[in-house]
Write a protein that holds these residues in place. Structure first.
Motif, PDB file in Angstrom:
ATOM      1  N   TYR A  25     -27.287  61.643  22.650  1.00 60.73           N
ATOM      2  CA  TYR A  25     -27.583  60.357  22.009  1.00 60.73           C
ATOM      3  C   TYR A  25     -28.160  60.559  20.607  1.00 60.73           C
ATOM      4  CZ  TYR A  25     -26.940  58.066  26.539  1.00 60.73           C
ATOM      5  OH  TYR A  25     -26.433  57.593  27.712  1.00 60.73           O
ATOM      6  N   VAL A  26     -29.079  61.502  20.484  1.00 62.93           N
ATOM      7  CA  VAL A  26     -29.677  61.785  19.179  1.00 62.93           C
ATOM      8  C   VAL A  26     -28.605  62.268  18.208  1.00 62.93           C
ATOM      9  CG1 VAL A  26     -31.295  63.289  17.937  1.00 62.93           C
ATOM     10  CG2 VAL A  26     -31.988  62.180  20.068  1.00 62.93           C
ATOM     11  N   PHE A  27     -27.689  63.114  18.664  1.00 64.96           N
ATOM     12  CA  PHE A  27     -26.619  63.604  17.804  1.00 64.96           C
ATOM     13  C   PHE A  27     -25.744  62.458  17.303  1.00 64.96           C
ATOM     14  CE2 PHE A  27     -22.383  65.571  17.155  1.00 64.96           C
ATOM     15  CZ  PHE A  27     -22.733  66.413  16.118  1.00 64.96           C
ATOM     16  N   VAL A  28     -25.395  61.524  18.172  1.00 67.30           N
ATOM     17  CA  VAL A  28     -24.578  60.378  17.767  1.00 67.30           C
ATOM     18  C   VAL A  28     -25.337  59.516  16.752  1.00 67.30           C
ATOM     19  CG1 VAL A  28     -23.483  58.247  18.573  1.00 67.30           C
ATOM     20  CG2 VAL A  28     -23.180  60.356  19.864  1.00 67.30           C
ATOM     21  N   ILE A  29     -26.622  59.293  16.981  1.00 68.39           N
ATOM     22  CA  ILE A  29     -27.434  58.533  16.027  1.00 68.39           C
ATOM     23  C   ILE A  29     -27.477  59.255  14.683  1.00 68.39           C
ATOM     24  CG2 ILE A  29     -29.801  57.807  15.511  1.00 68.39           C
ATOM     25  CD1 ILE A  29     -30.064  57.260  18.579  1.00 68.39           C
ATOM     26  N   LEU A  30     -27.617  60.584  14.719  1.00 69.98           N
ATOM     27  CA  LEU A  30     -27.661  61.357  13.477  1.00 69.98           C
ATOM     28  C   LEU A  30     -26.338  61.293  12.718  1.00 69.98           C
ATOM     29  CD1 LEU A  30     -29.723  64.498  14.516  1.00 69.98           C
ATOM     30  CD2 LEU A  30     -30.466  62.566  13.126  1.00 69.98           C
ATOM     31  N   ILE A  31     -25.225  61.133  13.424  1.00 65.51           N
ATOM     32  CA  ILE A  31     -23.932  60.951  12.747  1.00 65.51           C
ATOM     33  C   ILE A  31     -23.953  59.673  11.926  1.00 65.51           C
ATOM     34  CG2 ILE A  31     -21.479  60.446  13.105  1.00 65.51           C
ATOM     35  CD1 ILE A  31     -21.594  62.384  15.505  1.00 65.51           C
ATOM     36  N   PHE A  32     -24.452  58.589  12.516  1.00 62.80           N
ATOM     37  CA  PHE A  32     -24.538  57.325  11.786  1.00 62.80           C
ATOM     38  C   PHE A  32     -25.520  57.413  10.613  1.00 62.80           C
ATOM     39  CE2 PHE A  32     -22.743  55.769  15.801  1.00 62.80           C
ATOM     40  CZ  PHE A  32     -21.668  55.048  15.299  1.00 62.80           C
ATOM     41  N   VAL A  33     -26.625  58.122  10.803  1.00 62.37           N
ATOM     42  CA  VAL A  33     -27.580  58.330   9.716  1.00 62.37           C
ATOM     43  C   VAL A  33     -26.918  59.120   8.584  1.00 62.37           C
ATOM     44  CG1 VAL A  33     -29.725  59.531   9.077  1.00 62.37           C
ATOM     45  CG2 VAL A  33     -29.626  58.176  11.186  1.00 62.37           C
ATOM     46  N   TYR A  34     -26.143  60.148   8.939  1.00 66.52           N
ATOM     47  CA  TYR A  34     -25.451  60.960   7.935  1.00 66.52           C
ATOM     48  C   TYR A  34     -24.440  60.120   7.152  1.00 66.52           C
ATOM     49  CZ  TYR A  34     -22.561  64.583   5.847  1.00 66.52           C
ATOM     50  OH  TYR A  34     -21.867  65.352   4.955  1.00 66.52           O
ATOM     51  N   VAL A  35     -23.694  59.273   7.846  1.00 66.94           N
ATOM     52  CA  VAL A  35     -22.725  58.409   7.164  1.00 66.94           C
ATOM     53  C   VAL A  35     -23.439  57.506   6.172  1.00 66.94           C
ATOM     54  CG1 VAL A  35     -21.136  56.474   7.506  1.00 66.94           C
ATOM     55  CG2 VAL A  35     -20.987  58.470   8.985  1.00 66.94           C
ATOM     56  N   ARG A  36     -24.552  56.924   6.589  1.00 65.22           N
ATOM     57  CA  ARG A  36     -25.303  56.045   5.693  1.00 65.22           C
ATOM     58  C   ARG A  36     -25.842  56.816   4.481  1.00 65.22           C
ATOM     59  NH1 ARG A  36     -29.482  51.342   7.309  1.00 65.22           N
ATOM     60  NH2 ARG A  36     -29.737  50.597   5.190  1.00 65.22           N
ATOM     61  N   LEU A  37     -26.408  57.998   4.746  1.00 66.45           N
ATOM     62  CA  LEU A  37     -26.918  58.821   3.646  1.00 66.45           C
ATOM     63  C   LEU A  37     -25.806  59.219   2.683  1.00 66.45           C
ATOM     64  CD1 LEU A  37     -29.381  61.190   5.547  1.00 66.45           C
ATOM     65  CD2 LEU A  37     -29.995  59.441   3.864  1.00 66.45           C
TER      66      LEU A  37
END
Length: 86
Positions: free
Chosen positions: A62-74
Motif C-alpha cells: 500500500y505504501v509503495f502504491v501511495i509513493l507512486i502517486f506522490v512521485y507522479v505529483r512531484l
C-alpha cells in the motif's frame, strides 16, 4: 556547458533526489516495519492480524502504491518548474 544542459542536469539531480527519498521511505516501511520492528508492532492488531505481519504482507505494498502517486505529483511539479510539461 550550455544553459539547456545545465537545466537538464539540474532536473535529473532533483529527480534522482526524489527517487532516493521515496525509495528510502519504502525501504523503511517494508524492511523496518515488516522485519526490524515486527516484534514491537505485533502488540497492535489491525483487522484481527498483528500489525508487524500486516506491514510485511500488505502495508508495504500500500505504501509503495501511495509513493507512486506522490512521485507522479512531484514529477508533474518538477516538469513545470523546468519547462518540460508539454
Amino acid at each position: 556547458m550550455s544553459k539547456k544542459q545545465k537545466k537538464a542536469s539540474a532536473y535529473w539531480k532533483e529527480n534522482v533526489r526524489y527517487l532516493f527519498i521515496l525509495l528510502l521511505i519504502w525501504f523503511a516501511v517494508s524492511f523496518g516495519a515488516g522485519v526490524l520492528f515486527k516484534e514491537s508492532l505485533d502488540a497492535i492488531k489491525i483487522g484481527g492480524f498483528k500489525l508487524g505481519f500486516w506491514f510485511a504482507q500488505q502495508g508495504s505494498i500500500y505504501v509503495f502504491v501511495i509513493l507512486i502517486f506522490v512521485y507522479v505529483r512531484l514529477m508533474n511539479k518538477l516538469d513545470k518548474k523546468y519547462g518540460y510539461d508539454e
